[in-house]
Motif scaffolding. Structure first.
Motif, PDB file in Angstrom:
ATOM      1  N   GLY A  45       0.760  -1.236   0.000  1.00  0.00           N
ATOM      2  CA  GLY A  45       0.000   0.000   0.000  1.00  0.00           C
ATOM      3  C   GLY A  45       0.792   1.288   0.000  1.00  0.00           C
ATOM      4  O   GLY A  45       0.211   2.367  -0.142  1.00  0.00           O
ATOM      5  N   VAL A  46       2.104   1.224   0.153  1.00  0.00           N
ATOM      6  CA  VAL A  46       2.934   2.426   0.180  1.00  0.00           C
ATOM      7  C   VAL A  46       3.077   2.986  -1.237  1.00  0.00           C
ATOM      8  O   VAL A  46       3.303   2.241  -2.193  1.00  0.00           O
ATOM      9  CB  VAL A  46       4.323   2.107   0.781  1.00  0.00           C
ATOM     10  CG1 VAL A  46       5.283   3.268   0.589  1.00  0.00           C
ATOM     11  CG2 VAL A  46       4.195   1.773   2.263  1.00  0.00           C
ATOM     12  N   ARG A  47       2.931   4.299  -1.373  1.00  0.00           N
ATOM     13  CA  ARG A  47       3.120   4.975  -2.672  1.00  0.00           C
ATOM     14  C   ARG A  47       4.611   5.265  -2.844  1.00  0.00           C
ATOM     15  O   ARG A  47       5.172   6.073  -2.114  1.00  0.00           O
ATOM     16  CB  ARG A  47       2.332   6.272  -2.720  1.00  0.00           C
ATOM     17  CG  ARG A  47       0.822   6.120  -2.603  1.00  0.00           C
ATOM     18  CD  ARG A  47       0.174   7.465  -2.364  1.00  0.00           C
ATOM     19  NE  ARG A  47       0.691   8.087  -1.129  1.00  0.00           N
ATOM     20  CZ  ARG A  47       0.509   9.363  -0.799  1.00  0.00           C
ATOM     21  NH1 ARG A  47      -0.150  10.177  -1.607  1.00  0.00           N
ATOM     22  NH2 ARG A  47       1.006   9.842   0.328  1.00  0.00           N
ATOM     23  N   VAL A  48       5.239   4.605  -3.803  1.00  0.00           N
ATOM     24  CA  VAL A  48       6.690   4.661  -3.974  1.00  0.00           C
ATOM     25  C   VAL A  48       7.047   5.317  -5.305  1.00  0.00           C
ATOM     26  O   VAL A  48       6.470   4.981  -6.343  1.00  0.00           O
ATOM     27  CB  VAL A  48       7.318   3.251  -3.930  1.00  0.00           C
ATOM     28  CG1 VAL A  48       8.824   3.324  -4.133  1.00  0.00           C
ATOM     29  CG2 VAL A  48       6.993   2.559  -2.621  1.00  0.00           C
ATOM     30  N   LEU A  49       8.022   6.207  -5.260  1.00  0.00           N
ATOM     31  CA  LEU A  49       8.633   6.742  -6.471  1.00  0.00           C
ATOM     32  C   LEU A  49      10.056   6.209  -6.556  1.00  0.00           C
ATOM     33  O   LEU A  49      10.859   6.427  -5.648  1.00  0.00           O
ATOM     34  CB  LEU A  49       8.666   8.269  -6.446  1.00  0.00           C
ATOM     35  CG  LEU A  49       9.414   8.929  -7.615  1.00  0.00           C
ATOM     36  CD1 LEU A  49       8.704   8.655  -8.937  1.00  0.00           C
ATOM     37  CD2 LEU A  49       9.566  10.437  -7.387  1.00  0.00           C
ATOM     38  N   ASP A  50      10.364   5.503  -7.656  1.00  0.00           N
ATOM     39  CA  ASP A  50      11.721   5.011  -7.894  1.00  0.00           C
ATOM     40  C   ASP A  50      12.356   5.873  -8.974  1.00  0.00           C
ATOM     41  O   ASP A  50      11.927   5.854 -10.136  1.00  0.00           O
ATOM     42  CB  ASP A  50      11.704   3.535  -8.318  1.00  0.00           C
ATOM     43  CG  ASP A  50      13.105   2.983  -8.480  1.00  0.00           C
ATOM     44  OD1 ASP A  50      13.935   3.219  -7.581  1.00  0.00           O
ATOM     45  OD2 ASP A  50      13.368   2.326  -9.503  1.00  0.00           O
ATOM     46  N   VAL A  51      13.362   6.658  -8.589  1.00  0.00           N
ATOM     47  CA  VAL A  51      13.977   7.646  -9.479  1.00  0.00           C
ATOM     48  C   VAL A  51      15.249   7.061 -10.085  1.00  0.00           C
ATOM     49  O   VAL A  51      16.075   6.476  -9.379  1.00  0.00           O
ATOM     50  CB  VAL A  51      14.297   8.939  -8.709  1.00  0.00           C
ATOM     51  CG1 VAL A  51      14.860   9.990  -9.655  1.00  0.00           C
ATOM     52  CG2 VAL A  51      13.038   9.474  -8.045  1.00  0.00           C
ATOM     53  N   GLY A  52      15.426   7.238 -11.391  1.00  0.00           N
ATOM     54  CA  GLY A  52      16.537   6.579 -12.068  1.00  0.00           C
ATOM     55  C   GLY A  52      16.290   5.081 -12.093  1.00  0.00           C
ATOM     56  O   GLY A  52      17.176   4.292 -11.809  1.00  0.00           O
ATOM     57  N   THR A  53      15.080   4.710 -12.481  1.00  0.00           N
ATOM     58  CA  THR A  53      14.643   3.316 -12.343  1.00  0.00           C
ATOM     59  C   THR A  53      15.421   2.360 -13.240  1.00  0.00           C
ATOM     60  O   THR A  53      15.459   1.166 -12.977  1.00  0.00           O
ATOM     61  CB  THR A  53      13.130   3.201 -12.606  1.00  0.00           C
ATOM     62  OG1 THR A  53      12.650   1.963 -12.097  1.00  0.00           O
ATOM     63  CG2 THR A  53      12.800   3.343 -14.086  1.00  0.00           C
ATOM     64  N   GLY A  54      16.050   2.866 -14.302  1.00  0.00           N
ATOM     65  CA  GLY A  54      16.845   1.994 -15.168  1.00  0.00           C
ATOM     66  C   GLY A  54      15.986   0.898 -15.773  1.00  0.00           C
ATOM     67  O   GLY A  54      14.940   1.154 -16.369  1.00  0.00           O
ATOM     68  N   THR A  55      16.394  -0.347 -15.585  1.00  0.00           N
ATOM     69  CA  THR A  55      15.648  -1.485 -16.124  1.00  0.00           C
ATOM     70  C   THR A  55      14.494  -1.894 -15.215  1.00  0.00           C
ATOM     71  O   THR A  55      13.807  -2.865 -15.509  1.00  0.00           O
ATOM     72  CB  THR A  55      16.592  -2.677 -16.339  1.00  0.00           C
ATOM     73  OG1 THR A  55      17.273  -2.966 -15.113  1.00  0.00           O
ATOM     74  CG2 THR A  55      17.613  -2.373 -17.415  1.00  0.00           C
ATOM     75  N   GLY A  56      14.295  -1.174 -14.115  1.00  0.00           N
ATOM     76  CA  GLY A  56      13.133  -1.403 -13.266  1.00  0.00           C
ATOM     77  C   GLY A  56      13.314  -2.408 -12.156  1.00  0.00           C
ATOM     78  O   GLY A  56      12.324  -2.891 -11.589  1.00  0.00           O
ATOM     79  N   ALA A  57      14.550  -2.702 -11.758  1.00  0.00           N
ATOM     80  CA  ALA A  57      14.775  -3.726 -10.730  1.00  0.00           C
ATOM     81  C   ALA A  57      14.131  -3.346  -9.402  1.00  0.00           C
ATOM     82  O   ALA A  57      13.435  -4.158  -8.772  1.00  0.00           O
ATOM     83  CB  ALA A  57      16.275  -3.960 -10.535  1.00  0.00           C
ATOM     84  N   ALA A  58      14.356  -2.110  -8.944  1.00  0.00           N
ATOM     85  CA  ALA A  58      13.776  -1.680  -7.676  1.00  0.00           C
ATOM     86  C   ALA A  58      12.265  -1.547  -7.784  1.00  0.00           C
ATOM     87  O   ALA A  58      11.524  -1.883  -6.852  1.00  0.00           O
ATOM     88  CB  ALA A  58      14.401  -0.366  -7.213  1.00  0.00           C
ATOM     89  N   ALA A  59      11.781  -1.047  -8.921  1.00  0.00           N
ATOM     90  CA  ALA A  59      10.342  -0.914  -9.130  1.00  0.00           C
ATOM     91  C   ALA A  59       9.663  -2.275  -9.085  1.00  0.00           C
ATOM     92  O   ALA A  59       8.598  -2.435  -8.471  1.00  0.00           O
ATOM     93  CB  ALA A  59      10.072  -0.219 -10.457  1.00  0.00           C
ATOM     94  N   ALA A  60      10.267  -3.268  -9.725  1.00  0.00           N
ATOM     95  CA  ALA A  60       9.689  -4.613  -9.727  1.00  0.00           C
ATOM     96  C   ALA A  60       9.642  -5.190  -8.321  1.00  0.00           C
ATOM     97  O   ALA A  60       8.629  -5.781  -7.905  1.00  0.00           O
ATOM     98  CB  ALA A  60      10.503  -5.522 -10.645  1.00  0.00           C
TER      99      ALA A  60
END
Length: 270
Positions: A45-60
């Motif tokens: 439920g946390v609203r997260v912004l991943d900056v410099g996401t690149g290939t999306g590893a942290a976002a995934a």
């Protein structure tokens, strides 16, 4: 705020190189992601912004925790690749220190090595502070100084061959730089008004085939890749010869390298 010569160089360096990055250095850079998300208290439920996401590893990884994830990157090929890789996240093209989000829009902001790629790190952090809500969390990683032995392998090969960094790949302006130490990063984060700053040094061994490690640089990825790309063919061959020799320090019988790396992880509260 105007972008710097360093920012312009970063745009050129990374243009169209998302797949080359994904095929090589992305696995290395993904290593701190679980601890980065823990530090930002990313959960359901946390609203997260991943900056410099690149290939999306942290976002995934944040999506897997049940967070509502938005990712941004300054390079369109990264945004497109991340959008395909992480369909549950919302991806945008945007560059620090100017993000297209309202004040306090996110509960948490993560930046995995993004501060290594901005011309004004303090301004970038101030922008990250702006978009996180009061009481929200921010967590970032950067490469540490002094660098671990595995991090300097390619640079040592370049130096041994007598090659130099090209002038079109500038270093950060002295007035914008900061010590890449626990104290240096913590002081920078404190300077933009973030609270309860904690910074720690991470150590790990990155295992990779020697040819894969060389391949990322040979494909022009990062400043080291641009250094290779600017050399004449005979110099590149000489750099490769030294790379092969120096790699034996880290190689096992199969040619797999074990490369020690060091990074800084810092987190704070708005």
């Amino acid at each position: 705020m105007e972008f710097t010569a360093f920012d312009a160089s970063e745009r050129r360096i990374w243009a169209g190189r998302a797949q080359a990055y994904a095929d090589g250095f992305a696995t290395l850079c993904a290593h701190p992601v679980p601890r980065l998300l823990d530090a930002a208290r990313v959960r359901q439920g946390v609203r997260v912004l991943d900056v410099g996401t690149g290939t999306g590893a942290a976002a995934a990884a944040a999506c897997e925790r049940g967070a509502a994830v938005t990712g941004v990157d300054a390079e369109i090929s990264m945004v497109e690749l991340a959008a395909r890789a992480v369909p549950a996240a919302e991806m945008h093209l945007a560059a620090l220190p100017q993000l297209p989000f309202s004040d306090g829009m996110f509960d948490a902001v993560t930046g995995n090595f993004v501060l290594n790629h901005v011309g004004r790190p303090q301004a970038a952090l101030a922008e990250l502070r702006r978009v996180v809500r009061p009481g929200g969390r921010l967590a970032v990683t950067i490469w540490a100084a002094p660098a671990a032995a595995g991090q300097t392998l390619l640079a040592r090969a370049v130096e041994a061959a007598g090659a130099v960094r090209p002038s079109h790949v500038p270093a950060l302006a002295p007035g914008d730089d900061f010590p890449r130490t626990e104290r240096g990063l913590a002081d920078l984060i404190t300077s933009v008004g973030l609270k309860d700053v904690v910074c720690e040094r991470l150590h790990w061994d990155h295992r990779t085939p020697a040819e894969e490690w060389w391949g990322g640089a040979a494909a022009g990825v990062g400043a080291i890749g641009q250094t290779l790309a600017s050399q004449p063919h005979h110099t590149v061959a000489e750099i490769k010869r030294h790379f092969d020799l120096l790699s034996t320090e880290f190689a096992d019988s199969t040619g797999q390298l074990t490369l020690p790396h060091t990074a800084l992880l810092a987190h704070a509260r708005r």
